[in-house]
Design a protein around this motif. Structure first.
Motif, mmCIF file in Angstrom:
data_model
loop_
_atom_site.group_PDB
_atom_site.id
_atom_site.type_symbol
_atom_site.label_atom_id
_atom_site.label_comp_id
_atom_site.label_asym_id
_atom_site.label_seq_id
_atom_site.Cartn_x
_atom_site.Cartn_y
_atom_site.Cartn_z
ATOM 1 N N THR A 49 0.889 -1.213 0.119
ATOM 2 C CA THR A 49 -0.001 0.050 0.006
ATOM 3 C C THR A 49 0.924 1.089 -0.109
ATOM 4 O OG1 THR A 49 -1.690 -1.110 1.429
ATOM 5 C CG2 THR A 49 -1.941 1.194 1.264
ATOM 6 N N ARG A 50 0.742 1.927 -1.237
ATOM 7 C CA ARG A 50 1.356 3.364 -1.088
ATOM 8 C C ARG A 50 0.540 4.462 -0.940
ATOM 9 N NH1 ARG A 50 4.527 0.056 -5.001
ATOM 10 N NH2 ARG A 50 6.535 -0.371 -4.280
ATOM 11 N N ALA A 51 0.973 5.616 -0.215
ATOM 12 C CA ALA A 51 0.149 6.834 -0.341
ATOM 13 C C ALA A 51 1.181 7.997 -0.583
ATOM 14 C CB ALA A 51 -0.656 7.132 1.044
ATOM 15 N N GLU A 52 1.335 8.668 -1.774
ATOM 16 C CA GLU A 52 2.496 9.726 -1.888
ATOM 17 C C GLU A 52 1.650 11.073 -2.366
ATOM 18 O OE1 GLU A 52 4.752 8.034 -4.946
ATOM 19 O OE2 GLU A 52 5.323 6.293 -3.764
ATOM 20 N N GLY A 53 2.032 11.913 -1.561
ATOM 21 C CA GLY A 53 1.508 13.168 -1.809
ATOM 22 C C GLY A 53 2.428 13.913 -2.627
ATOM 23 N N ASP A 54 1.862 14.785 -3.402
ATOM 24 C CA ASP A 54 2.607 15.544 -4.492
ATOM 25 C C ASP A 54 2.009 16.627 -4.873
ATOM 26 O OD1 ASP A 54 4.469 15.092 -7.625
ATOM 27 O OD2 ASP A 54 4.832 16.608 -5.805
ATOM 28 N N ALA A 55 1.908 17.664 -4.084
ATOM 29 C CA ALA A 55 0.983 18.844 -4.168
ATOM 30 C C ALA A 55 1.947 20.074 -4.526
ATOM 31 C CB ALA A 55 0.148 19.131 -3.082
ATOM 32 N N ARG A 98 3.135 -11.393 3.490
ATOM 33 C CA ARG A 98 4.057 -10.204 3.411
ATOM 34 C C ARG A 98 3.103 -8.982 3.199
ATOM 35 N NH1 ARG A 98 5.471 -13.685 -0.151
ATOM 36 N NH2 ARG A 98 4.586 -12.784 -1.820
ATOM 37 N N SER A 99 3.363 -7.840 4.015
ATOM 38 C CA SER A 99 2.571 -6.532 3.845
ATOM 39 C C SER A 99 3.477 -5.582 4.014
ATOM 40 C CB SER A 99 1.555 -6.704 4.929
ATOM 41 O OG SER A 99 2.038 -6.559 6.272
ATOM 42 N N ARG A 100 3.287 -4.676 3.183
ATOM 43 C CA ARG A 100 4.387 -3.491 3.314
ATOM 44 C C ARG A 100 3.354 -2.087 3.083
ATOM 45 N NH1 ARG A 100 9.524 -1.731 1.778
ATOM 46 N NH2 ARG A 100 10.321 -4.042 1.653
ATOM 47 N N THR A 101 3.543 -1.018 4.050
ATOM 48 C CA THR A 101 2.804 0.274 3.708
ATOM 49 C C THR A 101 3.732 1.441 3.938
ATOM 50 O OG1 THR A 101 1.072 -0.554 5.134
ATOM 51 C CG2 THR A 101 0.969 1.686 4.911
ATOM 52 N N LYS A 102 3.758 2.289 2.888
ATOM 53 C CA LYS A 102 4.539 3.260 2.695
ATOM 54 C C LYS A 102 3.808 4.759 2.411
ATOM 55 C CE LYS A 102 8.597 5.461 0.126
ATOM 56 N NZ LYS A 102 9.607 5.057 -0.762
ATOM 57 N N ALA A 103 4.189 5.530 3.265
ATOM 58 C CA ALA A 103 3.609 6.943 3.263
ATOM 59 C C ALA A 103 4.633 7.870 2.583
ATOM 60 C CB ALA A 103 2.724 7.293 4.335
ATOM 61 N N ALA A 104 4.523 8.898 1.818
ATOM 62 C CA ALA A 104 5.679 9.933 1.666
ATOM 63 C C ALA A 104 4.669 11.313 1.304
ATOM 64 C CB ALA A 104 5.911 9.489 0.125
ATOM 65 N N ALA A 105 5.292 12.070 2.142
ATOM 66 C CA ALA A 105 4.603 13.340 2.079
ATOM 67 C C ALA A 105 4.689 14.198 0.957
ATOM 68 C CB ALA A 105 5.414 14.106 3.272
ATOM 69 N N SER A 106 3.863 15.316 0.677
ATOM 70 C CA SER A 106 3.956 16.064 -0.452
ATOM 71 C C SER A 106 5.219 16.872 -0.348
ATOM 72 C CB SER A 106 2.829 17.021 -0.284
ATOM 73 O OG SER A 106 2.812 18.169 0.753
ATOM 74 N N VAL A 173 -0.647 -3.138 9.725
ATOM 75 C CA VAL A 173 -1.151 -4.229 10.820
ATOM 76 C C VAL A 173 -1.268 -5.504 10.134
ATOM 77 C CG1 VAL A 173 -2.761 -4.775 12.454
ATOM 78 C CG2 VAL A 173 -2.297 -2.481 12.173
ATOM 79 N N ALA A 174 -0.535 -6.553 10.654
ATOM 80 C CA ALA A 174 -0.521 -7.926 10.328
ATOM 81 C C ALA A 174 -0.635 -8.795 11.170
ATOM 82 C CB ALA A 174 0.978 -8.194 9.423
ATOM 83 N N ILE A 175 -2.002 -9.612 10.985
ATOM 84 C CA ILE A 175 -2.597 -10.577 11.861
ATOM 85 C C ILE A 175 -2.559 -11.764 11.176
ATOM 86 C CG2 ILE A 175 -4.193 -11.155 13.560
ATOM 87 C CD1 ILE A 175 -5.045 -8.503 13.599
ATOM 88 N N THR A 176 -1.524 -12.729 11.415
ATOM 89 C CA THR A 176 -1.559 -14.049 10.838
ATOM 90 C C THR A 176 -1.448 -15.043 11.692
ATOM 91 O OG1 THR A 176 0.953 -14.098 10.666
ATOM 92 C CG2 THR A 176 -0.231 -12.880 8.926
ATOM 93 N N GLY A 177 -2.001 -16.412 11.232
ATOM 94 C CA GLY A 177 -2.140 -17.620 11.914
ATOM 95 C C GLY A 177 -1.686 -18.811 10.944
ATOM 96 N N THR A 178 -0.814 -19.651 11.263
ATOM 97 C CA THR A 178 -0.588 -20.972 10.624
ATOM 98 C C THR A 178 -0.889 -22.043 11.762
ATOM 99 O OG1 THR A 178 1.066 -19.846 9.240
ATOM 100 C CG2 THR A 178 1.026 -22.092 9.348
ATOM 101 N N SER A 179 -1.566 -23.072 11.202
ATOM 102 C CA SER A 179 -1.888 -24.342 12.068
ATOM 103 C C SER A 179 -1.874 -25.438 11.310
ATOM 104 C CB SER A 179 -3.293 -23.943 12.896
ATOM 105 O OG SER A 179 -4.197 -24.150 11.975
ATOM 106 N N ALA A 180 -1.479 -26.710 12.210
ATOM 107 C CA ALA A 180 -1.716 -27.907 11.720
ATOM 108 C C ALA A 180 -1.964 -28.863 12.830
ATOM 109 C CB ALA A 180 -0.253 -28.242 10.991
ATOM 110 N N SER A 181 -3.001 -29.719 12.783
ATOM 111 C CA SER A 181 -3.337 -30.226 13.651
ATOM 112 C C SER A 181 -4.210 -31.762 13.472
ATOM 113 C CB SER A 181 -4.561 -29.358 14.642
ATOM 114 O OG SER A 181 -5.523 -29.391 13.929
ATOM 115 N N ILE A 209 6.042 -4.322 7.114
ATOM 116 C CA ILE A 209 6.831 -3.227 7.223
ATOM 117 C C ILE A 209 5.886 -2.144 7.182
ATOM 118 C CG2 ILE A 209 8.716 -2.337 5.622
ATOM 119 C CD1 ILE A 209 9.555 -4.753 4.688
ATOM 120 N N ALA A 210 6.313 -0.949 7.811
ATOM 121 C CA ALA A 210 5.771 0.246 7.640
ATOM 122 C C ALA A 210 6.882 1.390 7.445
ATOM 123 C CB ALA A 210 4.900 0.794 8.954
ATOM 124 N N GLU A 211 6.589 2.254 6.490
ATOM 125 C CA GLU A 211 7.430 3.181 6.157
ATOM 126 C C GLU A 211 6.659 4.435 6.030
ATOM 127 O OE1 GLU A 211 10.542 2.102 2.821
ATOM 128 O OE2 GLU A 211 8.780 0.777 2.408
#
Length: 290
Positions: A49-55, A98-106, A173-181, A209-211
């Motif tokens: 997920t990318r949020a990039e401001g360029d004003a 895998r999850s990555r979030t990046k926010a860049a200011a204007s 926010v990453a909430i993950t679960g792996t199970s074998a039973s 990752i959060a940036e």
């Protein structure tokens, strides 16, 4: 706009991810197999997920950017009935998340704090993050019939207190679960018989990752804020279990481990010393002088 105008360009990017992968033999009549039996669930996903401001504008340009990822994913393999097999029995699950979030200011950052004590913007970063989390959950509820379990945004406070303003806010926010039973119940335990070995294995890997890049500039007599907040929360579980079961086999293995990942890496040969050019390569060092 003219040279004295204020341009407001809030940038918001949101990703909500709900994925579940399951391989199971549920409760029921006893199962008999002449050879080996394997239950194998595999899950491999990546979200960016990318949020990039360029004003660009006049004396004061506001370009707050907020990126938000909420990823809730599970993978599981389970056996819940009596089984007799003529070979090996394996119940396996593998989750790679895998999850990555990046926010860049204007280009000009965000507006400064009003300076007043106990004013509405003193907790501005938490308020913005929570507002977008609420919006995301409302959208999820209306589109898929249920919201995320993550109802509160991570706290952006530090030992210095709350952040009142930031030009870039990245929340992952990453909430993950792996199970074998293999498992029955107190009232109905399982009987598992295998001519070969019995393996219950869960393998997991979570990369979160959060940036946030708050780079900003100030021109003329204008004022801008280049602060940034990156909030990363990872909650992962990885379990392998045999419960309420009588197992007869040629060896039993129960393990929860880290999943392996393969990477393609290409080596490039560089000429360190170039006698013809009379140079020595020291790497990509910008601004290096001798």
């Amino acid at each position: 706009t003219d040279s004295s105008a204020t341009v407001v360009t809030p940038v918001v990017a949101i990703s909500l991810v709900f994925n579940d992968t399951l391989a199971e033999v549920g409760a029921g009549a006893a199962l008999t197999a002449g050879g080996a039996l394997t239950l194998d669930a595999k899950h491999d996903t990546g979200t960016v997920t990318r949020a990039e401001g360029d004003a660009e504008g006049g004396n004061s340009t506001i370009g707050a950017s907020l990126g938000l990822t909420i990823s809730e994913e599970t993978v599981g393999a389970s056996l819940a009935r009596d089984v007799t097999v003529g070979g090996a029995l394996a119940v396996k699950s593998e989750g790679i998340f895998r999850s990555r979030t990046k926010a860049a200011a204007s280009a000009k950052g965000a507006a400064e704090d009003d300076g007043a004590d106990e004013s509405a913007d003193d907790d501005g970063v938490n308020q913005q993050s929570q507002a977008q989390t609420d919006f995301a959950n409302n959208q999820s509820g209306s589109r898929r019939g249920g919201a995320s379990s993550q109802t509160e945004s991570p706290d952006a406070s530090s030992s210095e207190g709350s952040m009142s303003v930031a030009a870039a806010i990245g929340v992952n926010v990453a909430i993950t679960g792996t199970s074998a039973s293999i498992g029955g119940t107190d009232a109905d335990p399982l009987t598992v018989t295998a001519a070969g070995g019995v393996t219950v294995q869960a393998a997991a890997q979570t990369d979160a990752i959060a940036e946030a890049d708050g780079s900003a500039t100030t021109t003329g007599d204008g004022t801008s804020i280049g602060a940034a907040a990156a909030l990363n929360v990872a909650d992962t579980t990885n379990t392998a279990t045999i419960t309420h079961a009588d197992v007869t086999a040629d060896g039993v293995t129960v393990e929860a481990k880290t999943a392996e990942r393969d990477f393609d890496v290409e080596a490039e040969e560089l000429t360190t010393v170039d006698y013809e050019a009379n140079t020595i390569y020291v790497g990509e060092q910008e601004g290096l002088t001798t």
